[in-house]
Scaffold this motif. Structure first.
Motif, PDB file in Angstrom:
ATOM      1  N   GLN A  94      17.656 129.520  36.605  1.00 39.08           N
ATOM      2  CA  GLN A  94      19.012 129.508  36.206  1.00 39.08           C
ATOM      3  C   GLN A  94      19.707 130.960  35.813  1.00 39.08           C
ATOM      4  N   LYS A  95      20.942 131.094  36.023  1.00 38.63           N
ATOM      5  CA  LYS A  95      21.948 132.046  35.486  1.00 38.63           C
ATOM      6  C   LYS A  95      22.350 131.937  34.342  1.00 38.63           C
ATOM      7  N   HIS A  96      22.410 132.981  33.651  1.00 40.39           N
ATOM      8  CA  HIS A  96      23.477 133.007  32.299  1.00 40.39           C
ATOM      9  C   HIS A  96      22.718 132.529  30.890  1.00 40.39           C
ATOM     10  N   ILE A  97      21.419 132.125  31.205  1.00 40.09           N
ATOM     11  CA  ILE A  97      20.370 131.779  29.916  1.00 40.09           C
ATOM     12  C   ILE A  97      19.186 132.590  30.323  1.00 40.09           C
ATOM     13  N   THR A  98      18.427 132.908  29.092  1.00 42.50           N
ATOM     14  CA  THR A  98      17.300 133.702  29.216  1.00 42.50           C
ATOM     15  C   THR A  98      16.248 132.734  28.435  1.00 42.50           C
ATOM     16  N   ILE A  99      15.301 132.520  29.332  1.00 40.88           N
ATOM     17  CA  ILE A  99      14.080 131.582  28.656  1.00 40.88           C
ATOM     18  C   ILE A  99      12.817 132.288  28.407  1.00 40.88           C
ATOM     19  N   THR A 100      12.640 132.578  27.144  1.00 40.25           N
ATOM     20  CA  THR A 100      11.297 133.421  26.633  1.00 40.25           C
ATOM     21  C   THR A 100      10.229 132.422  26.595  1.00 40.25           C
ATOM     22  N   HIS A 101       8.926 132.761  27.343  1.00 41.37           N
ATOM     23  CA  HIS A 101       7.834 131.736  27.144  1.00 41.37           C
ATOM     24  C   HIS A 101       6.747 132.712  26.585  1.00 41.37           C
ATOM     25  N   ASP A 102       6.007 132.303  25.467  1.00 39.48           N
ATOM     26  CA  ASP A 102       5.081 132.677  24.889  1.00 39.48           C
ATOM     27  C   ASP A 102       3.853 131.894  24.735  1.00 39.48           C
ATOM     28  N   VAL A 103       2.753 132.470  25.191  1.00 42.64           N
ATOM     29  CA  VAL A 103       1.724 131.664  25.390  1.00 42.64           C
ATOM     30  C   VAL A 103       0.550 132.217  24.073  1.00 42.64           C
ATOM     31  N   ILE A 104       0.151 131.490  23.327  1.00 44.01           N
ATOM     32  CA  ILE A 104      -0.736 131.780  22.049  1.00 44.01           C
ATOM     33  C   ILE A 104      -2.108 131.753  22.541  1.00 44.01           C
ATOM     34  N   PRO A 105      -2.890 132.788  22.561  1.00 37.24           N
ATOM     35  CA  PRO A 105      -4.235 133.058  22.973  1.00 37.24           C
ATOM     36  C   PRO A 105      -5.333 132.350  22.015  1.00 37.24           C
ATOM     37  N   GLY A 106      -6.064 131.249  22.627  1.00 38.22           N
ATOM     38  CA  GLY A 106      -6.953 130.388  21.757  1.00 38.22           C
ATOM     39  C   GLY A 106      -6.339 129.405  21.020  1.00 38.22           C
ATOM     40  N   ALA A 107      -4.883 128.946  21.288  1.00 38.67           N
ATOM     41  CA  ALA A 107      -4.534 127.949  20.371  1.00 38.67           C
ATOM     42  C   ALA A 107      -4.554 126.529  21.009  1.00 38.67           C
ATOM     43  N   ASN A 108      -4.844 125.581  20.045  1.00 41.36           N
ATOM     44  CA  ASN A 108      -4.861 124.244  20.648  1.00 41.36           C
ATOM     45  C   ASN A 108      -3.434 123.435  20.438  1.00 41.36           C
ATOM     46  N   HIS A 109      -3.213 122.421  20.587  1.00 43.35           N
ATOM     47  CA  HIS A 109      -1.939 121.820  20.595  1.00 43.35           C
ATOM     48  C   HIS A 109      -1.487 121.902  18.961  1.00 43.35           C
ATOM     49  N   PHE A 110      -2.365 121.923  17.942  1.00 41.84           N
ATOM     50  CA  PHE A 110      -1.871 122.147  16.784  1.00 41.84           C
ATOM     51  C   PHE A 110      -1.631 123.468  16.176  1.00 41.84           C
ATOM     52  N   PHE A 111      -2.189 124.390  16.871  1.00 43.40           N
ATOM     53  CA  PHE A 111      -2.232 125.860  16.539  1.00 43.40           C
ATOM     54  C   PHE A 111      -3.018 125.858  15.165  1.00 43.40           C
ATOM     55  N   ALA A 112      -4.046 125.256  15.296  1.00 44.13           N
ATOM     56  CA  ALA A 112      -4.878 124.972  14.051  1.00 44.13           C
ATOM     57  C   ALA A 112      -5.295 126.309  13.301  1.00 44.13           C
ATOM     58  N   ASN A 113      -5.769 127.245  13.995  1.00 46.13           N
ATOM     59  CA  ASN A 113      -6.356 128.415  13.590  1.00 46.13           C
ATOM     60  C   ASN A 113      -5.403 129.640  14.053  1.00 46.13           C
ATOM     61  N   GLU A 114      -4.110 129.298  14.466  1.00 43.60           N
ATOM     62  CA  GLU A 114      -3.335 130.361  14.916  1.00 43.60           C
ATOM     63  C   GLU A 114      -1.952 130.236  14.430  1.00 43.60           C
ATOM     64  N   LEU A 115      -1.691 129.708  13.253  1.00 44.98           N
ATOM     65  CA  LEU A 115      -0.447 129.294  12.690  1.00 44.98           C
ATOM     66  C   LEU A 115       0.078 130.872  12.448  1.00 44.98           C
ATOM     67  N   ASP A 116      -0.600 131.801  12.196  1.00 41.46           N
ATOM     68  CA  ASP A 116       0.025 132.786  12.071  1.00 41.46           C
ATOM     69  C   ASP A 116       0.677 133.653  13.272  1.00 41.46           C
ATOM     70  N   LEU A 117      -0.047 133.657  14.288  1.00 41.60           N
ATOM     71  CA  LEU A 117       0.424 134.038  15.748  1.00 41.60           C
ATOM     72  C   LEU A 117       1.587 133.140  16.214  1.00 41.60           C
ATOM     73  N   LEU A 118       1.456 131.924  16.016  1.00 42.33           N
ATOM     74  CA  LEU A 118       2.495 131.206  16.262  1.00 42.33           C
ATOM     75  C   LEU A 118       4.019 131.631  15.714  1.00 42.33           C
TER      76      LEU A 118
END
Length: 226
Positions: free
Chosen positions: A175-199
């Motif tokens: 799409q034009k006129h919007i910007t979608i940022t996508h960030d993948v957190i390494p090693g994180a599960n669905h709950f970001f159990a050990n990666e809350l700081d990175l999230l």
């Protein structure tokens, strides 16, 4: 962090609300994960999102969908929950009718609800979607997606497949006129159990970028044109 009770489509809804520090303060609505999988407004990620927006001077509301906590009603497979979210936004806007902008942030099921809400409410100018369940629910309603936002995914998410989220991101980025940022957190599960700081670093870095562009209209970026 006062407890609030406000009217919803099926009775009262329970929330926690932090008023904005000024009349035209921006508004943020936080939506929790699946009610039938233990999702509540007190989930850790929901609380961290709430705290982040409060620190930034937003009038911020998190609440329990129908049938959760003190909220009345029963689970409605997303249809009623979308109505709950709309009622919650209505309630905040009655307190801050001159809000300069509105954001929605959702976790998993709440991300799905939040992205539906932004299709219906043009005042929403930014979104944060954490682990949107693109392999479980239909996101084709985003045609077109009306505002820029960030989608954050755990690399090792065992519930929402990263490939499904990548497909959603790729579609939105055409799409034009919007910007979608996508960030993948390494090693994180669905709950970001050990990666809350990175999230939360991802969330904060994105908000820093979006809100720094124009202090009077904090959701607008020159990059996205919104």
């Amino acid at each position: 962090m006062p407890e609030v009770i406000f009217p919803g489509p099926e009775g009262r809804l329970e929330g926690r609300f932090h008023p904005g520090p000024r009349p035209r303060a921006p508004v943020a609505l936080i939506l929790h994960s699946h009610p039938q999988a233990g999702g509540t407004m007190n989930n850790k990620i929901v609380q961290l999102l709430y705290q982040t927006f409060v620190r930034r001077g937003f009038a911020t509301l998190r609440f329990n969908f129908r049938g959760v906590g003190k909220s009345q009603g029963t689970f409605d497979n997303g249809i009623g929950e979308l109505s709950d979210a709309a009622s919650a936004l209505d309630w905040v806007q009655q307190i801050h009718p001159e809000a300069e902008t509105t954001w929605v942030a959702g976790v998993s099921f709440g991300a799905w609800i939040g992205m539906q809400l932004l299709m219906r409410r043009p005042e929403i100018r930014g979104f944060i979607s954490i682990a949107p369940p693109a392999n479980m629910y239909d996101f084709s309603f985003l045609a077109p997606c009306p505002s820029s936002g960030i989608i954050i995914q755990g690399e090792d998410d065992e519930v929402v497949t990263p490939s499904a989220v990548q497909k959603l991101v790729d579609k939105l980025r055409t799409q034009k006129h919007i910007t979608i940022t996508h960030d993948v957190i390494p090693g994180a599960n669905h709950f970001f159990a050990n990666e809350l700081d990175l999230l939360m670093k991802s969330v904060d870095d994105y908000l820093d970028m979006r809100l720094a562009t124009d202090p009077k209209r904090p959701a607008i970026t020159t990059k996205s044109g919104r």
